[in-house]
Design a protein around this motif. Sequence first.
Motif, PDB file in Angstrom:
ATOM      1  N   ASN A  31       0.837  -1.184   0.000  1.00 13.40           N
ATOM      2  CA  ASN A  31       0.000   0.000   0.000  1.00 13.40           C
ATOM      3  C   ASN A  31       0.883   1.249   0.000  1.00 13.40           C
ATOM      4  O   ASN A  31       1.491   1.566   1.026  1.00 13.40           O
ATOM      5  N   ASP A  52       0.272   4.277   0.392  1.00 11.49           N
ATOM      6  CA  ASP A  52      -0.057   5.217   1.464  1.00 11.49           C
ATOM      7  C   ASP A  52       0.585   4.833   2.784  1.00 11.49           C
ATOM      8  O   ASP A  52       0.680   5.670   3.691  1.00 11.49           O
ATOM      9  N   SER A  53       1.012   3.581   2.929  1.00  9.98           N
ATOM     10  CA  SER A  53       1.627   3.110   4.175  1.00  9.98           C
ATOM     11  C   SER A  53       3.147   3.008   4.094  1.00  9.98           C
ATOM     12  O   SER A  53       3.790   2.672   5.080  1.00  9.98           O
ATOM     13  N   ASN A  54       3.713   3.276   2.937  1.00 12.67           N
ATOM     14  CA  ASN A  54       5.169   3.156   2.767  1.00 12.67           C
ATOM     15  C   ASN A  54       5.954   3.994   3.768  1.00 12.67           C
ATOM     16  O   ASN A  54       7.053   3.635   4.162  1.00 12.67           O
ATOM     17  N   ASN A  55       5.405   5.121   4.194  1.00 14.25           N
ATOM     18  CA  ASN A  55       6.136   5.995   5.100  1.00 14.25           C
ATOM     19  C   ASN A  55       6.140   5.512   6.542  1.00 14.25           C
ATOM     20  O   ASN A  55       6.768   6.130   7.397  1.00 14.25           O
TER      21      ASN A  55
END
Length: 99
Positions: free
Chosen positions: A41, A43-46
């Motif tokens: 995902n 959006d969750s890479n960070n």
Amino acid sequence: MALQRDDNVGPHNTDAAVRKAFTALSTKTPSRTLADNARANPDSNNLNTVNDLLLIGGGVPLKFGNDVIGAIAAGGAGGAVQDEACALKAIEKVMPKQK
């Protein structure tokens, strides 16, 4: 908190195991699942930039019923899958069977 390290495991694995347990406890999710989800995902890479989270398998939330009461982690067993298997085996040994 308890910690054990075999003589043949590098000392860096101690820090990794603590961070994996923190990750599993704070997210109430196995660290390997969280890592897989973050990779899948964008959006969750960070999540890998959040201090103390470690997106590597081996950390497992410790549950009693539906409540997360702690976490356990292993490092240095040969990879994320093996580390998680060690953590799950340890939970089997210390937690009473739930009905």
